[in-house]
Write a protein that holds these residues in place. Sequence first.
Motif, PDB file in Angstrom:
ATOM      1  N   GLN A  97      13.153   2.717   3.496  1.00  0.00           N
ATOM      2  CA  GLN A  97      14.582   2.653   3.780  1.00  0.00           C
ATOM      3  C   GLN A  97      14.893   2.055   5.150  1.00  0.00           C
ATOM      4  O   GLN A  97      16.036   1.769   5.454  1.00  0.00           O
ATOM      5  CB  GLN A  97      15.184   4.059   3.670  1.00  0.00           C
ATOM      6  N   ASN A  98      13.873   1.819   5.974  1.00  0.00           N
ATOM      7  CA  ASN A  98      14.065   1.221   7.295  1.00  0.00           C
ATOM      8  C   ASN A  98      14.023  -0.306   7.248  1.00  0.00           C
ATOM      9  O   ASN A  98      14.061  -0.950   8.287  1.00  0.00           O
ATOM     10  CB  ASN A  98      12.995   1.720   8.278  1.00  0.00           C
ATOM     11  N   GLY A  99      13.873  -0.889   6.066  1.00  0.00           N
ATOM     12  CA  GLY A  99      13.821  -2.341   5.940  1.00  0.00           C
ATOM     13  C   GLY A  99      12.447  -2.928   6.167  1.00  0.00           C
ATOM     14  O   GLY A  99      12.298  -4.132   6.333  1.00  0.00           O
ATOM     15  N   GLU A 100      11.412  -2.088   6.167  1.00  0.00           N
ATOM     16  CA  GLU A 100      10.041  -2.572   6.318  1.00  0.00           C
ATOM     17  C   GLU A 100       9.442  -2.792   4.939  1.00  0.00           C
ATOM     18  O   GLU A 100       9.654  -1.986   4.032  1.00  0.00           O
ATOM     19  CB  GLU A 100       9.209  -1.562   7.102  1.00  0.00           C
ATOM     20  N   GLN A 101       8.692  -3.895   4.809  1.00  0.00           N
ATOM     21  CA  GLN A 101       8.113  -4.221   3.505  1.00  0.00           C
ATOM     22  C   GLN A 101       6.764  -4.899   3.690  1.00  0.00           C
ATOM     23  O   GLN A 101       6.612  -5.756   4.552  1.00  0.00           O
ATOM     24  CB  GLN A 101       9.051  -5.157   2.751  1.00  0.00           C
ATOM     25  N   LEU A 102       5.791  -4.496   2.881  1.00  0.00           N
ATOM     26  CA  LEU A 102       4.473  -5.112   2.887  1.00  0.00           C
ATOM     27  C   LEU A 102       4.199  -5.653   1.492  1.00  0.00           C
ATOM     28  O   LEU A 102       4.449  -4.968   0.499  1.00  0.00           O
ATOM     29  CB  LEU A 102       3.397  -4.099   3.269  1.00  0.00           C
ATOM     30  N   GLU A 103       3.692  -6.890   1.440  1.00  0.00           N
ATOM     31  CA  GLU A 103       3.340  -7.516   0.167  1.00  0.00           C
ATOM     32  C   GLU A 103       1.889  -7.964   0.227  1.00  0.00           C
ATOM     33  O   GLU A 103       1.446  -8.525   1.231  1.00  0.00           O
ATOM     34  CB  GLU A 103       4.233  -8.725  -0.100  1.00  0.00           C
ATOM     35  N   THR A 104       1.139  -7.708  -0.840  1.00  0.00           N
ATOM     36  CA  THR A 104      -0.266  -8.077  -0.922  1.00  0.00           C
ATOM     37  C   THR A 104      -0.677  -8.130  -2.394  1.00  0.00           C
ATOM     38  O   THR A 104       0.101  -7.754  -3.275  1.00  0.00           O
ATOM     39  CB  THR A 104      -1.148  -7.097  -0.118  1.00  0.00           C
ATOM     40  N   GLU A 105      -1.902  -8.583  -2.655  1.00  0.00           N
ATOM     41  CA  GLU A 105      -2.398  -8.654  -4.035  1.00  0.00           C
ATOM     42  C   GLU A 105      -3.132  -7.386  -4.466  1.00  0.00           C
ATOM     43  O   GLU A 105      -3.270  -7.125  -5.649  1.00  0.00           O
ATOM     44  CB  GLU A 105      -3.311  -9.868  -4.218  1.00  0.00           C
ATOM     45  N   GLN A 106      -3.628  -6.607  -3.499  1.00  0.00           N
ATOM     46  CA  GLN A 106      -4.307  -5.351  -3.835  1.00  0.00           C
ATOM     47  C   GLN A 106      -4.137  -4.382  -2.679  1.00  0.00           C
ATOM     48  O   GLN A 106      -4.242  -4.761  -1.518  1.00  0.00           O
ATOM     49  CB  GLN A 106      -5.791  -5.570  -4.110  1.00  0.00           C
ATOM     50  N   LEU A 107      -3.854  -3.144  -3.022  1.00  0.00           N
ATOM     51  CA  LEU A 107      -3.637  -2.119  -2.018  1.00  0.00           C
ATOM     52  C   LEU A 107      -4.160  -0.796  -2.570  1.00  0.00           C
ATOM     53  O   LEU A 107      -3.932  -0.473  -3.736  1.00  0.00           O
ATOM     54  CB  LEU A 107      -2.138  -2.000  -1.721  1.00  0.00           C
ATOM     55  N   TYR A 108      -4.869  -0.058  -1.742  1.00  0.00           N
ATOM     56  CA  TYR A 108      -5.360   1.266  -2.127  1.00  0.00           C
ATOM     57  C   TYR A 108      -4.499   2.322  -1.455  1.00  0.00           C
ATOM     58  O   TYR A 108      -4.065   2.144  -0.323  1.00  0.00           O
ATOM     59  CB  TYR A 108      -6.817   1.453  -1.698  1.00  0.00           C
ATOM     60  N   THR A 155      -5.971  -2.114   2.724  1.00  0.00           N
ATOM     61  CA  THR A 155      -6.426  -3.285   1.981  1.00  0.00           C
ATOM     62  C   THR A 155      -7.214  -4.188   2.917  1.00  0.00           C
ATOM     63  O   THR A 155      -6.998  -4.164   4.132  1.00  0.00           O
ATOM     64  CB  THR A 155      -5.258  -4.078   1.354  1.00  0.00           C
ATOM     65  N   GLU A 156      -8.099  -4.972   2.350  1.00  0.00           N
ATOM     66  CA  GLU A 156      -8.808  -6.022   3.086  1.00  0.00           C
ATOM     67  C   GLU A 156      -8.232  -7.387   2.709  1.00  0.00           C
ATOM     68  O   GLU A 156      -8.650  -8.407   3.245  1.00  0.00           O
ATOM     69  CB  GLU A 156     -10.311  -5.971   2.775  1.00  0.00           C
ATOM     70  N   LYS A 157      -7.276  -7.409   1.798  1.00  0.00           N
ATOM     71  CA  LYS A 157      -6.668  -8.656   1.312  1.00  0.00           C
ATOM     72  C   LYS A 157      -5.638  -9.181   2.308  1.00  0.00           C
ATOM     73  O   LYS A 157      -5.195  -8.482   3.215  1.00  0.00           O
ATOM     74  CB  LYS A 157      -5.980  -8.417  -0.045  1.00  0.00           C
ATOM     75  N   LYS A 158      -5.198 -10.415   2.078  1.00  0.00           N
ATOM     76  CA  LYS A 158      -4.134 -11.012   2.886  1.00  0.00           C
ATOM     77  C   LYS A 158      -2.837 -10.270   2.603  1.00  0.00           C
ATOM     78  O   LYS A 158      -2.617  -9.794   1.485  1.00  0.00           O
ATOM     79  CB  LYS A 158      -3.968 -12.489   2.544  1.00  0.00           C
ATOM     80  N   PHE A 159      -1.984 -10.176   3.627  1.00  0.00           N
ATOM     81  CA  PHE A 159      -0.720  -9.470   3.457  1.00  0.00           C
ATOM     82  C   PHE A 159       0.385 -10.170   4.228  1.00  0.00           C
ATOM     83  O   PHE A 159       0.143 -10.961   5.135  1.00  0.00           O
ATOM     84  CB  PHE A 159      -0.844  -8.011   3.923  1.00  0.00           C
ATOM     85  N   LYS A 160       1.607  -9.823   3.856  1.00  0.00           N
ATOM     86  CA  LYS A 160       2.811 -10.249   4.571  1.00  0.00           C
ATOM     87  C   LYS A 160       3.584  -8.981   4.879  1.00  0.00           C
ATOM     88  O   LYS A 160       3.878  -8.192   3.979  1.00  0.00           O
ATOM     89  CB  LYS A 160       3.652 -11.182   3.704  1.00  0.00           C
ATOM     90  N   PHE A 161       3.903  -8.764   6.156  1.00  0.00           N
ATOM     91  CA  PHE A 161       4.657  -7.587   6.563  1.00  0.00           C
ATOM     92  C   PHE A 161       5.983  -8.050   7.145  1.00  0.00           C
ATOM     93  O   PHE A 161       6.021  -8.847   8.082  1.00  0.00           O
ATOM     94  CB  PHE A 161       3.883  -6.771   7.603  1.00  0.00           C
ATOM     95  N   THR A 162       7.073  -7.565   6.576  1.00  0.00           N
ATOM     96  CA  THR A 162       8.420  -7.917   7.012  1.00  0.00           C
ATOM     97  C   THR A 162       9.103  -6.662   7.533  1.00  0.00           C
ATOM     98  O   THR A 162       9.044  -5.612   6.893  1.00  0.00           O
ATOM     99  CB  THR A 162       9.240  -8.491   5.830  1.00  0.00           C
ATOM    100  N   SER A 163       9.726  -6.791   8.695  1.00  0.00           N
ATOM    101  CA  SER A 163      10.488  -5.683   9.260  1.00  0.00           C
ATOM    102  C   SER A 163      11.726  -6.264   9.925  1.00  0.00           C
ATOM    103  O   SER A 163      11.832  -7.483  10.063  1.00  0.00           O
ATOM    104  CB  SER A 163       9.642  -4.910  10.278  1.00  0.00           C
TER     105      SER A 163
END
Length: 151
Positions: free
Chosen positions: A90-101, A111-119
Amino acid sequence: MGISEFTPSGDADSINLKYTDSGRITANLVSPKMLDYATVEFPFTEFPKGMHLTLYDKNGKQTYIDADYAVRYKITDMIDLQGHVKISNQNGEQLETEQLYYDQKNEWFFTEKKFKFTSPKGVSYGEGIDFSKDFKKVNSQKVSGLVQSSE
């Protein structure tokens, strides 16, 4: 050949599960398909058509998780999320990746995969990250991007 095939002991369509602790909702899981393999040596639950999970903290703040595919391993309480995984709050933070544990016992993602973090402060990219479910503690590796300083 040593190959064994197993079938689910449970099969459900259009599920909407609510998890509670002492009368308080802690999570809500929605999925079009759930397969339960409770009778195999290492029991697991599979969500082959994806899932949407909402986690609630003690103050009612929500974290949202979406994945194209997920598996929850019952013995370890680990969830393996795969394919267009998106976690937001709800704070507008978002993480996107192909695999997450997700380690349910410790409420910790990694995750060890590539990610995009938006805040609200900006966007960063990296490869390898681990963080608490509320994004308050974040450890990232190989990071690049533009993030606004809070000073």
